[in-house]
Design a protein around this motif. Structure first.
Motif, PDB file in Angstrom:
ATOM      1  N   ALA A  46      33.539  31.875  31.468  1.00  0.00           N
ATOM      2  CA  ALA A  46      34.069  31.565  32.698  1.00  0.00           C
ATOM      3  C   ALA A  46      35.186  32.001  33.313  1.00  0.00           C
ATOM      4  N   ASP A  47      35.946  31.529  32.158  1.00  0.00           N
ATOM      5  CA  ASP A  47      37.978  31.538  32.497  1.00  0.00           C
ATOM      6  C   ASP A  47      38.208  33.135  32.301  1.00  0.00           C
ATOM      7  N   GLY A  48      37.741  33.933  32.048  1.00  0.00           N
ATOM      8  CA  GLY A  48      37.299  35.444  31.336  1.00  0.00           C
ATOM      9  C   GLY A  48      37.550  35.899  32.381  1.00  0.00           C
ATOM     10  N   ARG A  49      36.359  35.539  33.093  1.00  0.00           N
ATOM     11  CA  ARG A  49      35.441  36.461  34.152  1.00  0.00           C
ATOM     12  C   ARG A  49      36.471  35.687  35.581  1.00  0.00           C
ATOM     13  N   THR A  50      36.724  35.084  35.251  1.00  0.00           N
ATOM     14  CA  THR A  50      37.623  34.777  36.476  1.00  0.00           C
ATOM     15  C   THR A  50      38.527  35.291  36.711  1.00  0.00           C
ATOM     16  N   LEU A  51      39.721  35.961  35.666  1.00  0.00           N
ATOM     17  CA  LEU A  51      40.255  36.268  35.375  1.00  0.00           C
ATOM     18  C   LEU A  51      40.749  37.461  35.479  1.00  0.00           C
ATOM     19  N   VAL A  52      39.533  37.812  35.728  1.00  0.00           N
ATOM     20  CA  VAL A  52      38.898  39.705  35.709  1.00  0.00           C
ATOM     21  C   VAL A  52      39.290  39.764  37.166  1.00  0.00           C
ATOM     22  N   THR A  53      38.144  39.066  38.048  1.00  0.00           N
ATOM     23  CA  THR A  53      38.481  39.108  39.133  1.00  0.00           C
ATOM     24  C   THR A  53      39.486  38.869  39.940  1.00  0.00           C
ATOM     25  N   LEU A  54      40.370  37.915  39.983  1.00  0.00           N
ATOM     26  CA  LEU A  54      41.802  37.893  40.218  1.00  0.00           C
ATOM     27  C   LEU A  54      43.089  39.034  40.237  1.00  0.00           C
ATOM     28  N   LEU A  55      42.693  39.207  38.735  1.00  0.00           N
ATOM     29  CA  LEU A  55      43.252  41.013  38.359  1.00  0.00           C
ATOM     30  C   LEU A  55      42.892  42.282  39.539  1.00  0.00           C
ATOM     31  N   HIS A  56      41.866  42.043  39.455  1.00  0.00           N
ATOM     32  CA  HIS A  56      41.145  42.724  41.214  1.00  0.00           C
ATOM     33  C   HIS A  56      41.823  42.982  42.585  1.00  0.00           C
ATOM     34  N   LEU A  57      41.928  41.697  42.440  1.00  0.00           N
ATOM     35  CA  LEU A  57      42.334  41.173  44.055  1.00  0.00           C
ATOM     36  C   LEU A  57      43.638  41.183  44.154  1.00  0.00           C
ATOM     37  N   ARG A  58      44.653  40.894  43.097  1.00  0.00           N
ATOM     38  CA  ARG A  58      45.874  41.369  42.676  1.00  0.00           C
ATOM     39  C   ARG A  58      46.263  42.767  42.692  1.00  0.00           C
ATOM     40  N   ASP A  59      45.565  43.549  42.427  1.00  0.00           N
ATOM     41  CA  ASP A  59      46.138  44.461  41.888  1.00  0.00           C
ATOM     42  C   ASP A  59      45.873  45.430  43.897  1.00  0.00           C
ATOM     43  N   MET A  60      44.277  45.046  44.224  1.00  0.00           N
ATOM     44  CA  MET A  60      43.968  45.581  45.631  1.00  0.00           C
ATOM     45  C   MET A  60      45.087  45.061  46.891  1.00  0.00           C
ATOM     46  N   ALA A  61      45.701  43.823  46.475  1.00  0.00           N
ATOM     47  CA  ALA A  61      46.568  43.524  47.067  1.00  0.00           C
ATOM     48  C   ALA A  61      47.896  44.644  47.167  1.00  0.00           C
ATOM     49  N   SER A  62      48.616  44.563  46.121  1.00  0.00           N
ATOM     50  CA  SER A  62      49.166  45.107  45.712  1.00  0.00           C
ATOM     51  C   SER A  62      49.088  47.177  46.472  1.00  0.00           C
ATOM     52  N   ARG A  63      48.668  47.409  46.742  1.00  0.00           N
ATOM     53  CA  ARG A  63      47.981  48.558  46.580  1.00  0.00           C
ATOM     54  C   ARG A  63      47.773  49.065  47.952  1.00  0.00           C
ATOM     55  N   SER A  64      47.031  48.102  48.520  1.00  0.00           N
ATOM     56  CA  SER A  64      46.688  47.923  50.637  1.00  0.00           C
ATOM     57  C   SER A  64      48.634  47.233  50.889  1.00  0.00           C
ATOM     58  N   GLY A  65      49.358  46.549  50.379  1.00  0.00           N
ATOM     59  CA  GLY A  65      50.389  46.156  50.818  1.00  0.00           C
ATOM     60  C   GLY A  65      50.582  44.999  51.308  1.00  0.00           C
ATOM     61  N   GLN A  66      49.483  44.149  50.845  1.00  0.00           N
ATOM     62  CA  GLN A  66      48.779  43.067  52.275  1.00  0.00           C
ATOM     63  C   GLN A  66      48.532  41.727  51.381  1.00  0.00           C
ATOM     64  N   ASP A  67      48.929  40.647  51.437  1.00  0.00           N
ATOM     65  CA  ASP A  67      48.774  39.332  50.352  1.00  0.00           C
ATOM     66  C   ASP A  67      47.865  38.850  51.423  1.00  0.00           C
ATOM     67  N   PHE A  68      47.417  38.614  49.839  1.00  0.00           N
ATOM     68  CA  PHE A  68      45.914  37.481  50.099  1.00  0.00           C
ATOM     69  C   PHE A  68      46.470  36.392  49.429  1.00  0.00           C
ATOM     70  N   SER A  69      45.525  35.248  50.159  1.00  0.00           N
ATOM     71  CA  SER A  69      45.411  34.084  49.679  1.00  0.00           C
ATOM     72  C   SER A  69      44.463  33.254  48.425  1.00  0.00           C
ATOM     73  N   ILE A  70      45.076  32.934  47.677  1.00  0.00           N
ATOM     74  CA  ILE A  70      44.096  33.230  46.515  1.00  0.00           C
ATOM     75  C   ILE A  70      44.011  32.225  46.091  1.00  0.00           C
ATOM     76  N   VAL A  71      42.807  30.849  45.811  1.00  0.00           N
ATOM     77  CA  VAL A  71      42.897  29.805  45.104  1.00  0.00           C
ATOM     78  C   VAL A  71      41.554  29.462  44.152  1.00  0.00           C
ATOM     79  N   SER A  72      42.079  29.754  42.501  1.00  0.00           N
ATOM     80  CA  SER A  72      41.579  30.013  41.818  1.00  0.00           C
ATOM     81  C   SER A  72      41.021  28.760  40.936  1.00  0.00           C
ATOM     82  N   GLU A  73      39.716  28.872  40.142  1.00  0.00           N
ATOM     83  CA  GLU A  73      39.099  27.455  39.741  1.00  0.00           C
ATOM     84  C   GLU A  73      39.411  27.866  38.119  1.00  0.00           C
ATOM     85  N   MET A  74      39.625  27.241  36.970  1.00  0.00           N
ATOM     86  CA  MET A  74      39.935  27.337  35.736  1.00  0.00           C
ATOM     87  C   MET A  74      39.827  26.281  35.088  1.00  0.00           C
ATOM     88  N   LEU A  75      39.100  26.327  33.413  1.00  0.00           N
ATOM     89  CA  LEU A  75      38.501  24.982  33.479  1.00  0.00           C
ATOM     90  C   LEU A  75      39.032  24.408  32.142  1.00  0.00           C
TER      91      LEU A  75
END
Length: 634
Positions: free
Chosen positions: A481-510
């Motif tokens: 479950a944490d592995g899936r969350t980590l993959v999602t976060l990596l995608h989101l952070r890479d997308m934010a870096s490429r677009s120059g935007q700053d996403f406000s992200i809160v993540s649940e970890m177990l």
């Protein structure tokens, strides 16, 4: 009806006696030895056998008994015998019998000792402790709870924590040594037994315990086991007259009433899913709030304490805020037990009223009459900020989502929206039912896998104000479950870096260990579910009154903790003390309890920039993106 024969009755009685353990077996060997020695002695006396070298007067029966006892115990004695062949043969028979009996005796004693040692290793002996903390059950929470209690007990004399769980004692000891290492002054005693079995429960001596923590097992009937354990304590025939202090976790809100009926006033119940959902909702709207809660809940820094201070009687709450140099006032606990967090500033402090304050220790909550040095020129006037609609994206699905949706609806402005992305088959139907009861936001469902980059790009996450990633409930274990969350976060952070935007992200970890791995994603906040629950239970076990404090803080009604722009309170880029910040917040009917510096937000060793209960006389200079941590109603 068949009647037992005499031989069968003898065999039955012999079997019953042998089942009583080593003591019965030793008794039979003693009887066998006595019969053998007596028989040989009588035979020697009847046949008038005399050992060579002895006088003509034969030995009496007593002498023969002693003689044969020595032959039975010492097999080497027969080598020195001499006499008639009949005498030597008789002594040889006596020695063989002695070898047989002694060998059996050694085996029985050895087996008995091994069985006793094994029983001791299993942890079945009574715990002769008083004033200890008792933990019933075993779960991943136990390691965090123990770590916190060890810190809390650092200044106590001979503290003890007892664990009673349906788990092998040796395994528990090994896991604790591997995960905790040194426990300092605190002794940890493990016992094997079922927390819902009255006989097993007595082993842990719950009637002398200072506090009792009941952990939910990792199965589908967790709440049922917790309720049974509470019932075994409160309805125990041997219970003590004084009330118990029980802290228990409940996972399903439908079981909370049953648990309250069982625990009555003696049990503080932590509704796990509801707690995490409320924290997640508050945190998604304010970056850094999860760090604030973690700082308040752990025993590593400052904690919340109660103190009755006669020097404050007659003062108003607002005037008492600046009377503490080493503590930060949060509210009041009235003599009837009611808790008022951030009450009106003109609330009088009466006799018997306790202050609720953040401090390093209970003995540092001291009021000092002083005139604070407030920089009036640096205080900014309050300006109302209209609430704008908020758009939230939720990636993933678990049982907490229902509470997240309903709780978020109480915070956001009308016209807000919430989009849920999941692969759950019946999610559309469930969300349709939930959406009909919302007042301030619309609910939208989108089918898709949150770990798929194409799905995330199609959602255009940059158009959302807040993004929440939930741990998947369909994952086989917490690591996946944490592995899936980590993959999602990596995608989101890479997308934010490429677009120059700053996403406000809160993540649940177990798993708290995965939080450290996820630092590379630079998410704003991580809600580590198990850790927060463990911290809260540890705090309540040490101080039962804190349950009402945290219940108030986590509710949408009343005052909660907010992180607000520092520029709304004081002048920026100008050195000033925290008394000035405290006064600026007081004029808005708020209580300032700390601040967060943007320049330290990415440094774990600096608590991600969060400073709770800072030194008030010291100077601090705020910049544009810094935040003041306040207790406020909005």
């Amino acid at each position: 009806m068949r009647k037992a024969t005499f031989a069968e009755q003898l065999r039955y009685r012999f079997d019953n006696s042998m089942s009583r353990g080593p003591a019965a077996m030793i008794g039979w060997l003693f009887l066998l030895s006595a019969v053998l020695i007596l028989a040989v002695s009588l035979f020697v006396q009847a046949t008038h056998q005399v050992p060579a070298g002895a006088d003509e007067k034969p030995l009496g029966l007593g002498g023969l008994l002693w003689w044969n006892l020595m032959r039975a115990l010492d097999s080497g004695a027969v080598g020195g015998d001499s006499g008639t062949p009949l005498f030597l043969g008789t002594m040889f028979v006596m020695t063989l019998g002695g070898i047989f009996v002694v060998s059996l005796l050694i085996g029985v004693v050895t087996s008995g000792i091994e069985a006793r040692l094994e029983e001791l290793r299993k942890g079945r002996s009574f715990v002769a402790e008083e004033g200890h903390t008792l933990i019933l059950g075993w779960s991943p929470h136990v390691f965090t709870i123990l770590s916190e209690l060890i810190l809390a007990n650092a200044n106590q004399r001979r503290p003890c924590i007892v664990i009673l769980a349906d788990k092998d004692k040796v395994e528990m000891d090994d896991e604790l040594r591997a995960r905790l290492g040194s426990t300092g002054r605190t002794r940890i005693v493990c016992r094997t037994g079922s927390p819902i079995d009255l006989a097993d429960l007595e082993i842990a001596n719950p009637h002398a315990a200072r506090s009792i923590i009941v952990l939910a097992p990792e199965d589908d009937n967790a709440d049922s086991s917790v309720i049974k354990a509470i019932l075994a304590i409160t309805n125990n025939p041997n219970r003590r007259p004084e009330p118990y202090h029980i802290v228990a976790e409940i996972r399903d809100s439908q079981n909370i009433e049953a648990a309250r009926l069982v625990g009555r006033e003696e049990a503080s119940l932590v509704l796990v899913d509801d707690l995490i959902s409320r924290i997640m909702v508050q945190t998604c709207r304010q970056s850094g709030l999860s760090v604030v809660y973690t700082e308040l809940l752990d025993f590593g820094g400052d904690e919340i304490y109660f103190a009755e201070l006669p020097a404050l009687v007659g003062m108003q709450f607002g005037d008492a805020l600046a009377a503490f140099e080493q503590s930060s006032l949060m509210g009041l606990r009235l003599p009837d037990g009611r808790v008022l967090m951030n009450p009106p500033m003109d609330t009088p402090i009466g006799a018997g009223t306790q202050v609720i304050a953040i401090s390093a220790d209970d003995d540092t909550v001291r009021a000092a009459p002083l005139v604070p040095d407030v920089n009036e020129a640096a205080i900014r006037q309050a300006t109302a900020r209209p609430l704008a609609p908020e758009h939230t994206l939720v990636l993933g699905w678990n049982d907490r989502l229902r509470t997240v949706i309903s709780e978020l609806d109480q915070y956001v402005a009308p016209g807000s929206s919430l989009t849920v992305v999941t692969t759950l088959p019946d999610a559309a139907e469930v969300l349709g039912e939930l959406g009909s009861g919302l007042s301030h936001q619309t609910l939208t469902f989108s089918a898709g896998d949150a770990t798929d980059r194409r799905v995330l790009e199609a959602l255009q996450p940059g158009r959302f104000d807040h993004i929440i990633t939930l741990s998947s409930s369909d994952a086989p274990d917490i690591q996946q479950a944490d592995g899936r969350t980590l993959v999602t976060l990596l995608h989101l952070r890479d997308m934010a870096s490429r677009s120059g935007q700053d996403f406000s992200i809160v993540s649940e970890m177990l798993d708290v260990r995965n939080r450290e791995l996820a630092q590379v994603t630079q998410a704003d906040d991580f809600i580590v579910s198990d850790r927060l629950v463990s911290l809260l239970m540890s705090q309540i076990s040490e101080n039962a009154g804190l349950k009402a404090v945290f219940d108030d803080l986590f509710r949408a009604d009343g005052s909660e903790i907010y992180l607000k722009p520092a520029g709304d309170y004081v002048a920026l880029d100008q050195p000033l003390n925290f008394y000035t910040v405290l006064e600026a917040a007081r004029r808005r009917n708020e209580v300032a309890i700390g601040y967060r510096l943007k320049s330290e937000a990415e440094h774990p060793k600096l608590s991600y920039g969060v400073h709770l209960n800072p030194p008030k006389p010291g100077l601090i200079q705020f910049s544009e993106h810094d935040r003041i941590i306040v207790l406020s109603e909005s």
